[in-house]
Design a protein around this motif. Structure first.
Motif, short mmCIF file in Angstrom:
data_model
loop_
_atom_site.label_atom_id
_atom_site.label_comp_id
_atom_site.label_asym_id
_atom_site.label_seq_id
_atom_site.Cartn_x
_atom_site.Cartn_y
_atom_site.Cartn_z
N PHE A 1 0.83 -1.20 0.00
CA PHE A 1 0.00 0.00 0.00
C PHE A 1 0.87 1.26 0.00
O PHE A 1 1.87 1.35 0.74
N GLY A 2 0.49 2.23 -0.82
CA GLY A 2 1.28 3.46 -0.99
C GLY A 2 1.41 4.31 0.27
O GLY A 2 2.28 5.17 0.34
N GLY A 3 0.55 4.08 1.25
CA GLY A 3 0.62 4.90 2.47
C GLY A 3 1.62 4.37 3.47
O GLY A 3 1.75 4.92 4.56
N GLU A 37 -2.16 12.37 -3.12
CA GLU A 37 -3.16 12.56 -2.07
C GLU A 37 -3.71 13.97 -2.26
O GLU A 37 -3.03 14.83 -2.82
N ARG A 86 -1.17 16.53 -1.24
CA ARG A 86 0.23 16.50 -1.66
C ARG A 86 0.51 15.43 -2.72
O ARG A 86 -0.22 14.44 -2.81
N ILE A 109 3.07 12.56 -3.61
CA ILE A 109 4.07 11.77 -2.88
C ILE A 109 5.02 11.14 -3.88
O ILE A 109 4.63 10.25 -4.64
N SER A 158 -11.75 1.09 -2.96
CA SER A 158 -10.75 0.76 -1.96
C SER A 158 -9.41 1.07 -2.59
O SER A 158 -9.30 2.02 -3.37
N PRO A 168 -13.78 9.71 -1.05
CA PRO A 168 -15.24 9.91 -1.00
C PRO A 168 -15.63 11.37 -0.83
O PRO A 168 -16.72 11.77 -1.23
N ALA A 188 -10.06 3.75 9.90
CA ALA A 188 -10.60 4.10 8.58
C ALA A 188 -10.58 2.87 7.66
O ALA A 188 -10.22 2.96 6.49
N GLY A 189 -10.95 1.72 8.21
CA GLY A 189 -10.98 0.50 7.39
C GLY A 189 -9.59 -0.06 7.10
O GLY A 189 -9.46 -1.00 6.34
N HIS A 190 -8.56 0.52 7.70
CA HIS A 190 -7.21 0.02 7.49
C HIS A 190 -6.75 -0.77 8.71
O HIS A 190 -6.84 -0.27 9.83
N LYS A 245 -13.30 7.52 12.04
CA LYS A 245 -12.44 6.44 11.54
C LYS A 245 -12.67 5.09 12.23
O LYS A 245 -11.97 4.14 11.97
N ARG A 304 5.10 8.13 11.80
CA ARG A 304 4.78 8.45 10.42
C ARG A 304 5.93 8.08 9.49
O ARG A 304 5.74 7.54 8.41
N PRO A 322 2.07 7.42 6.87
CA PRO A 322 0.96 8.29 7.25
C PRO A 322 -0.31 7.50 7.55
O PRO A 322 -1.13 7.90 8.37
N VAL A 323 -0.45 6.32 6.91
CA VAL A 323 -1.68 5.55 7.09
C VAL A 323 -1.88 5.11 8.54
O VAL A 323 -2.99 4.83 8.97
N LYS A 349 -1.56 10.19 15.93
CA LYS A 349 -1.54 11.62 16.21
C LYS A 349 -1.71 11.94 17.68
O LYS A 349 -1.65 13.09 18.08
N1 COA Z 1 -0.43 7.08 -0.14
C1 COA Z 1 0.10 7.96 0.73
N2 COA Z 1 -0.56 8.43 1.81
C2 COA Z 1 -1.79 7.96 2.01
C3 COA Z 1 -2.40 7.02 1.16
C4 COA Z 1 -1.67 6.59 0.04
N3 COA Z 1 -2.16 5.69 -0.81
N4 COA Z 1 -3.64 6.76 1.64
C5 COA Z 1 -3.80 7.50 2.75
N5 COA Z 1 -2.68 8.23 2.97
C6 COA Z 1 -2.44 9.20 4.03
C7 COA Z 1 -3.52 10.24 4.04
O1 COA Z 1 -3.20 11.32 3.16
C8 COA Z 1 -3.48 10.71 5.49
O2 COA Z 1 -2.38 11.57 5.63
P1 COA Z 1 -2.42 12.85 6.62
O3 COA Z 1 -2.18 12.30 7.98
O4 COA Z 1 -1.30 13.68 6.12
O5 COA Z 1 -3.75 13.48 6.46
C9 COA Z 1 -3.14 9.43 6.25
O6 COA Z 1 -2.54 8.55 5.29
C10 COA Z 1 -4.32 8.74 6.86
O7 COA Z 1 -5.22 8.33 5.82
P2 COA Z 1 -6.72 7.91 6.06
O8 COA Z 1 -6.82 7.20 7.38
O9 COA Z 1 -7.23 7.20 4.87
O10 COA Z 1 -7.46 9.27 6.30
P3 COA Z 1 -7.97 10.38 5.30
O11 COA Z 1 -8.50 11.46 6.16
O12 COA Z 1 -6.95 10.73 4.28
O13 COA Z 1 -9.20 9.69 4.53
C11 COA Z 1 -11.18 8.38 4.29
C12 COA Z 1 -10.25 9.14 5.24
C13 COA Z 1 -12.33 7.79 5.09
C14 COA Z 1 -11.71 9.33 3.26
C15 COA Z 1 -10.37 7.25 3.61
O14 COA Z 1 -9.70 6.48 4.57
C16 COA Z 1 -11.24 6.33 2.80
O15 COA Z 1 -11.68 6.66 1.72
N6 COA Z 1 -11.48 5.11 3.31
C17 COA Z 1 -12.43 4.16 2.78
C18 COA Z 1 -11.97 3.22 1.71
C19 COA Z 1 -10.81 2.39 2.07
O16 COA Z 1 -9.70 2.79 1.85
N7 COA Z 1 -11.00 1.18 2.58
C20 COA Z 1 -9.91 0.28 2.85
C21 COA Z 1 -10.33 -1.14 2.93
S1 COA Z 1 -11.88 -1.50 2.17
#
Ligand code: COA
Ligand code: AMP
Length: 632
Positions: A141-143, A169, A172, A174, A281, A310, A502-504, A534, A564, A569-570, A574
């Motif tokens: 996963f990219g995060g 994102e 930003r 990445i 997803s 979303p 957040a589903g992760h 989340k 982080r 970041p995922v 915090k």
């Molecule tokens: N690459 C790099 N960074 C990523 C990333 C990726 N692919 N995906 C998420 N991140 C970063 C986000 O930018 C965020 O960074 P921040 O702390 O600087 O804001 C951090 O990781 C946390 O991400 P997330 O928990 O996903 O929060 P969010 O506020 O960015 O988004 C949702 C919240 C609910 C919109 C998002 O999690 C989402 O769409 N989830 C539902 C779908 C999903 O992914 N399901 C997974 C399994 S079904």
């Protein structure tokens, strides 16, 4: 047969007949003489002597059957304001060319390839190209940060890495290449080749002799044919969080996986070949593997690859726009995505701008679906909203509402009933079955359904100790819950240190390892506290080393940056504070569960084995200062 109960019972009583019949819908390079080898170790194996190619079944087969002009992939990227449609015939050409490129770099059957990519079609093309060659992909996963990538490089020992110049994102761009370079520097395993898809948003610096530009490679390559592999050979490794910082390399085989994936599309999701199916997803998660890439393509559907969120790309109407524009029949996402939409557009007013009559059902998974979210989605969309429960380990739903077989009554808060192939039981710690409505460990009696993990990559021992040891003859899911009088499952909590943000799926143990590595930290605890948006958020408590004179204002940002930087970041880490001591049992085990209960204001009893109860008062005060434990 058309009713759930009959089908379910047949799948358990006559598993070979059931799955043998289902498997006949796919094309096999060599048919099986037995469907199931019950004596295989560490767990029974499906289609032990058959051969298949997953890519052939997901791509070429449809072109040969006349679906060449149908869209296989719709790439919709509000974040870059672009779209692309790829037909099955085009996909066949793109995949076979890229597979040829990988082959020219020496990638062969059984070799591992790490894929670290954003949500662009090339991610799916790379996965399918590996499957075509019989190479084993491992998508990261990219995060995740460079450190996590390095751990996976050292475990999977890939010959090649496939990546892109960047992920995007909302806040930003990445750049991936510096992350990749760092990961390859940290890892002790040497990766021979690194293929980079150039995106206009960032330029990657290629290292001569090792790095290759995707387009150049694919252009020059000879298309590669599908390679026949054993049904039991690994298709992919997907790392997932366990209790420690060392992730578990879940293996997926080729045969059982293809059979299960194909079966679920009609029977669970009620879609047919030609329908548009969208799993919002990421390819880095199991939902992305199964329902962005493999299952919809194995079925001959059109899959949507969505590079956006979303909300915020550009607004909370983004999902409705995609559904209308591409005529999506089924949407699959995590409840947190709907909570995000609900938070921004609680009345669902943006729905008025779109006609989404094409949408027949919404499936949610990845975390427990809270009834409020389910009611909101059902009221706004006026379609069945199905919560279904599964794990990276299983690859598909353990329990669901099988809309293609029979629409069962929906009980909000329950992910409905076990799917065929899964003998789900709830056990007490002595291994006896719990009566209805009483909580216990949720287990699956062996054999697991086709598609479920046969073991962990290179680590049968960990597979055995993490999943099979506690209840011999059963797979331990790591979830606790109960079955009600109607046989519906209720998933209540994890029994290990895994949390769901957040589903992760994240490991608090991994975060603790990072915090403990800070020179001023003597010991620490990380646990998940309830979060309206989340689902859960990680919260850390640290005890300083003697002589470390630090304030939280100073140390907090350092610790947050550290998590982080090392996990990514995922991790969404915090919240952290300093405490004098951590509550423990007399044998020294940190009482994380009790702290979770205090933080979330859920009822709890003083643990009989607690060493010093007074510490809990100090912890309660600390949690109150952080905005938790409000009623304590
Ligand atoms: N690459 C790099 N960074 C990523 C990333 C990726 N692919 N995906 C998420 N991140 C970063 C986000 O930018 C965020 O960074 P921040 O702390 O600087 O804001 C951090 O990781 C946390 O991400 P997330 O928990 O996903 O929060 P969010 O506020 O960015 O988004 C949702 C919240 C609910 C919109 C998002 O999690 C989402 O769409 N989830 C539902 C779908 C999903 O992914 N399901 C997974 C399994 S079904
Ligand atoms: P993952 O491996 O990332 O898919 O996460 C799997 C874990 O997420 C499960 O073991 C559960 O703890 C949780 N989970 C997934 N789907 C559900 C659901 N529908 N209801 C409750 N918990 C879920």
């Amino acid at each position: 047969m058309s009713n759930y109960k009959e089908l379910y019972e047949q799948s358990l009583n006559q598993p070979e007949e059931f799955w043998g019949e289902v498997a006949a819908d796919l094309s096999w390079e060599k048919p099986w003489s037995r469907v199931l080898d019950m004596d295989a170790k560490p767990v029974p194996k499906w289609f032990p002597d058959a051969e298949i190619n997953t890519c052939y079944n997901a791509v070429d087969r449809h072109v040969e059957a006349g679906r060449g002009d149908q869209n296989a992939i719709i790439y919709d990227s509000p974040i870059t304001d672009s779209q692309q449609k790829i037909t099955y015939a085009e996909l066949q050409s793109l995949v076979s060319k890229f597979a040829g490129g990988l082959k020219s770099l020496g990638v062969e059957k059984g070799d591992r390839v790490i894929i670290y990519m954003p949500m662009i079609p090339e991610a799916a093309i790379a996965m399918l190209a590996c499957a075509r060659l019989g190479a084993i992909h491992s998508v990261v996963f990219g995060g995740f940060a460079a450190n996590e990538l390095a751990t996976r490089i050292d475990d999977a020992k890939p010959k090649a890495i496939v990546s892109a110049s960047c992920g995007i994102e909302p806040s930003r761009v990445i750049e991936y290449k510096p992350l990749l370079d760092e990961a390859m520097k940290i890892a002790s395993h040497t990766v021979q080749s690194c293929i980079v898809k150039a995106r206009p948003q960032a330029e990657a610096t290629l290292v001569e002799g090792r790095d290759v530009d995707w387009d150049t490679l694919a252009e020059q390559a000879e298309p590669a044919d599908c390679v026949s592999v054993k049904a039991t050979d690994p298709l992919y490794i997907l790392y997932t969080s366990g209790t420690t910082g060392q992730p578990k390399g879940v293996i997926r085989d080729n045969g059982g996986h293809a059979v299960a994936m194909h079966w679920t599309m009609k029977n669970i999701y009620n879609v047919d070949a030609g329908d548009v199916y969208w799993a919002a997803s990421d390819v880095g998660w199991v939902v992305g593997h199964s329902y962005i890439v493999y299952a919809p393509l194995l079925k001959g559907c059109t899959t949507v690859i969505y590079e956006g969120k979303p909300v915020g790309t550009p607004d909370a109407g983004a999902f409705w726009r995609v559904i209308e524009e591409h005529q999506v029949k089924v949407l699959f996402t995590a409840p947190t995505a709907f909570r995000a939409i609900k938070k921004e557009d609680s009345e669902g007013e943006l729905l008025n701008n779109y006609n989404i009559d094409c949408l027949q059902s919404l499936f949610l998974a990845g975390e427990r679906c809270d009834p409020d979210t389910l009611f909101w989605a059902r009221e706004k969309l006026n379609i069945p909203v199905v919560d279904h429960w599964w794990q990276t380990e299983t690859g598909w739903a353990i329990t669901a509402n099988p809309l293609g077989i029979e629409e069962m009554e929906i009980k909000p808060g329950s992910p409905t009933v076990p799917m065929p192939g899964y003998d789900v039981q709830v056990l007490a710690s002595d291994g006896s079955e719990m009566p209805s409505n009483e909580m216990g460990d949720i287990v699956i009696k062996l054999p697991m359904a086709p598609g479920c993990l046969p073991t962990l990559w290179g680590n049968d021992e960990r597979f055995q100790s993490a999943y099979l040891e506690q209840y011999p003859g059963y797979y331990l899911t790591g979830d606790a819950g109960f079955k009600d009088d109607d046989g519906y499952l209720w998933i209540m909590s994890r029994t290990d240190d895994v949390i769901n943000v957040a589903g992760h799926r994240l490991s608090t143990g991994a975060m603790e390892e990072v915090l403990a590595g800070h020179p001023d930290v003597a010991e620490c605890a990380v646990f998940g506290v309830a979060d309206d948006f989340k689902g859960q958020m990680p919260l850390g408590l640290v005890v300083l080393k003697d002589g470390a004179d630090r304030t939280i204002e100073e140390l907090g940002p350092e610790l947050i940056k550290r998590v982080r930087g090392q996990i990514g970041p995922v991790a969404a880490f915090k919240m952290v504070t300093i405490v004098q001591r951590l509550p423990k049992t007399r044998s020294g085990k940190i009482l994380r569960g009790t702290m979770v209960n205090i933080a979330d204001n859920t009822p709890w009893n003083m643990p009989a084995t607690i060493d010093d109860p007074v510490i809990l008062d100090e912890i309660t005060d600390a949690l109150k200062n952080m905005g938790y434990a409000k009623d304590a």
